[in-house]
Design a protein around this motif. Structure first.
Motif, PDB file in Angstrom:
ATOM      1  N   VAL A  33       1.093  -0.588   0.078  1.00  7.06           N
ATOM      2  CA  VAL A  33       0.148  -0.593   0.098  1.00  7.06           C
ATOM      3  C   VAL A  33       1.003   1.321   0.498  1.00  7.06           C
ATOM      4  O   VAL A  33       1.224   1.421   0.912  1.00  7.06           O
ATOM      5  CB  VAL A  33      -0.705  -0.210   1.227  1.00  7.06           C
ATOM      6  N   LYS A  35      -0.247   4.745  -0.424  1.00  7.23           N
ATOM      7  CA  LYS A  35      -0.776   6.100  -0.170  1.00  7.23           C
ATOM      8  C   LYS A  35       0.073   6.631   0.881  1.00  7.23           C
ATOM      9  O   LYS A  35      -0.113   8.181   0.442  1.00  7.23           O
ATOM     10  CB  LYS A  35      -1.533   5.523   0.098  1.00  7.23           C
ATOM     11  N   ASN A  56      -5.842   3.728  -2.127  1.00 10.22           N
ATOM     12  CA  ASN A  56      -6.899   4.391  -1.648  1.00 10.22           C
ATOM     13  C   ASN A  56      -8.042   5.801  -2.026  1.00 10.22           C
ATOM     14  O   ASN A  56      -9.179   5.411  -2.098  1.00 10.22           O
ATOM     15  CB  ASN A  56      -6.838   4.268   0.031  1.00 10.22           C
ATOM     16  N   MET A 202      -3.922  -5.929   8.320  1.00  9.66           N
ATOM     17  CA  MET A 202      -3.352  -4.970   7.201  1.00  9.66           C
ATOM     18  C   MET A 202      -1.701  -4.569   8.459  1.00  9.66           C
ATOM     19  O   MET A 202      -1.540  -5.627   9.501  1.00  9.66           O
ATOM     20  CB  MET A 202      -3.988  -3.434   7.854  1.00  9.66           C
ATOM     21  N   SER A 203      -1.251  -3.495   8.309  1.00 12.12           N
ATOM     22  CA  SER A 203      -0.071  -3.549   9.180  1.00 12.12           C
ATOM     23  C   SER A 203       0.190  -4.324  10.588  1.00 12.12           C
ATOM     24  O   SER A 203       1.023  -4.769  10.782  1.00 12.12           O
ATOM     25  CB  SER A 203       0.954  -2.113   8.754  1.00 12.12           C
ATOM     26  N   ARG A 218      -3.039  -6.352   2.850  1.00 14.25           N
ATOM     27  CA  ARG A 218      -2.568  -4.631   2.346  1.00 14.25           C
ATOM     28  C   ARG A 218      -1.690  -4.250   3.274  1.00 14.25           C
ATOM     29  O   ARG A 218      -1.978  -3.889   4.523  1.00 14.25           O
ATOM     30  CB  ARG A 218      -3.556  -4.435   2.312  1.00 14.25           C
ATOM     31  N   LEU A 219      -0.651  -3.924   3.201  1.00 17.64           N
ATOM     32  CA  LEU A 219       0.344  -3.655   4.208  1.00 17.64           C
ATOM     33  C   LEU A 219       1.280  -2.273   3.913  1.00 17.64           C
ATOM     34  O   LEU A 219       1.719  -1.879   2.830  1.00 17.64           O
ATOM     35  CB  LEU A 219       1.639  -4.752   3.990  1.00 17.64           C
ATOM     36  N   SER A 221       2.297   1.145   6.077  1.00 12.90           N
ATOM     37  CA  SER A 221       3.831   1.320   7.338  1.00 12.90           C
ATOM     38  C   SER A 221       4.484   0.537   7.412  1.00 12.90           C
ATOM     39  O   SER A 221       6.181   0.432   7.404  1.00 12.90           O
ATOM     40  CB  SER A 221       2.791   1.772   8.530  1.00 12.90           C
TER      41      SER A 221
HETATM   42  C1  LIG Z   1      -4.255   2.524   4.479  1.00  9.45           C
HETATM   43  C2  LIG Z   1      -4.991   1.442   4.008  1.00  9.45           C
HETATM   44  C3  LIG Z   1      -3.966  -0.339   4.442  1.00  9.45           C
HETATM   45  C4  LIG Z   1      -3.181  -0.391   4.996  1.00  9.45           C
HETATM   46  O1  LIG Z   1      -2.640   1.095   5.864  1.00  9.45           O
HETATM   47  P1  LIG Z   1      -1.656   0.198   7.566  1.00  9.45           P
HETATM   48  O2  LIG Z   1      -2.045   0.098   8.405  1.00  9.45           O
HETATM   49  O3  LIG Z   1       0.404   1.118   7.173  1.00  9.45           O
HETATM   50  O4  LIG Z   1      -0.634  -1.038   6.644  1.00  9.45           O
HETATM   51  C5  LIG Z   1      -4.786  -1.241   4.398  1.00  9.45           C
HETATM   52  N1  LIG Z   1      -6.392  -1.453   3.546  1.00  9.45           N
HETATM   53  C6  LIG Z   1      -6.907   0.158   3.680  1.00  9.45           C
HETATM   54  C7  LIG Z   1      -8.075  -0.340   3.137  1.00  9.45           C
HETATM   55  C8  LIG Z   1      -6.044   1.193   3.769  1.00  9.45           C
HETATM   56  O5  LIG Z   1      -7.037   1.913   3.099  1.00  9.45           O
END
Ligand SMILES: *Cc1c(COP(=O)(O)O)cnc(C)c1O
Length: 231
Positions: A33, A35, A56, A202-203, A218-219, A221
């Motif tokens: 990810v 962003k 995103n 996620m992270s 979905r990673l 940070s």
């Molecule tokens: C930002 C985001 C992530 C990644 O977030 P981290 O906590 O930094 O890994 C994953 N999924 C979605 C939908 C996001 O908006």
């Protein structure tokens, strides 16, 4: 840590989670990810061999996609406004945030115009938090039935976001519930083909998600870092 070190570290942690849950690491796909980072950093990510990129918002992704769109497989992971569909379809191979009929209709129309079958995840709000998008678990079967004959959309699976927890372990029931929901929906055969994919983790909580069956994590940070740390 450098990007290379973070990639290695994440890989180890995914492998360990797979070992604990007797899963094959090949079945866990990592989406980087991007962003929080620049186009340059995104280029580095691709250069390191990560092929899945997640963004995103189209506004944030546009510059990166224009520079690098041909090099990776792009995933749209954020809330998708209906009027942005035309911008992202044909650029993003996967949409992780299908959460309403109006969006499905717009995707179907755009898919037809581009002669595409758009791969989507239906987003489910398992935790029930007001701040999160997604269908309730109860709404999911009727929704899938409504869109089952949309020939330009293929629902590959389900996506959820767990609440942020200080202890990752506390997210387990959310991930388990998403897996069980998918199994249940497959038994009811509400899609033309069984769903196979779970986009979760996620992270903060990806190891628990992997243990509960995530096929896409979905990673941001933990893997790509944040821009402040890079400069
Ligand atoms: C930002 C985001 C992530 C990644 O977030 P981290 O906590 O930094 O890994 C994953 N999924 C979605 C939908 C996001 O908006």
């Amino acid at each position: 840590m450098t990007l290379e070190e973070r990639i290695k570290e994440v890989k180890h942690r995914v492998e360990a989670a797979c070992q604990r849950s007797k899963r094959a690491p090949d079945n866990v796909n990592v989406i980087a990810v991007t962003k929080y980072v620049s186009t340059q950093m995104t280029a580095q990510v691709l250069k390191q061999g990560l092929e899945h990129v997640g963004e995103n918002r189209w506004q944030n992704a546009e510059e990166k996609w224009n520079a690098l769109g041909q090099q990776g497989i792009w995933h749209f992971i954020g809330h998708l406004q209906t009027n942005k569909v035309k911008d992202v379809v044909s650029k993003f191979e996967y949409i992780h945030s299908l959460d309403r009929l109006s969006l499905a209709k717009e995707l179907e129309k755009a898919g037809a115009a581009h002669n595409l079958e758009i791969k989507t995840f239906v987003q489910v709000n398992i935790s029930g938090e007001d701040t999160k998008y997604g269908l309730t678990p109860e709404q999911t079967a009727p929704f899938l039935k409504q869109i089952r004959d949309f020939s330009h959309i293929r629902v590959v699976g389900l996506m959820t976001m767990a609440p942020f927890e200080a202890e990752a372990e506390d997210t387990r029931p959310v991930f388990r519930a998403l897996r069980e929901l998918m199994e249940n929906l497959n038994q009811q055969a509400v899609t033309n083909e069984p769903m196979t994919e779970l986009s979760m983790g996620m992270s903060n909580d990806f190891e628990v998600a992997v243990e509960e069956g995530a096929t896409w994590i979905r990673l941001g940070s933990v893997l790509v870092g944040k821009e402040e740390e890079e400069s």
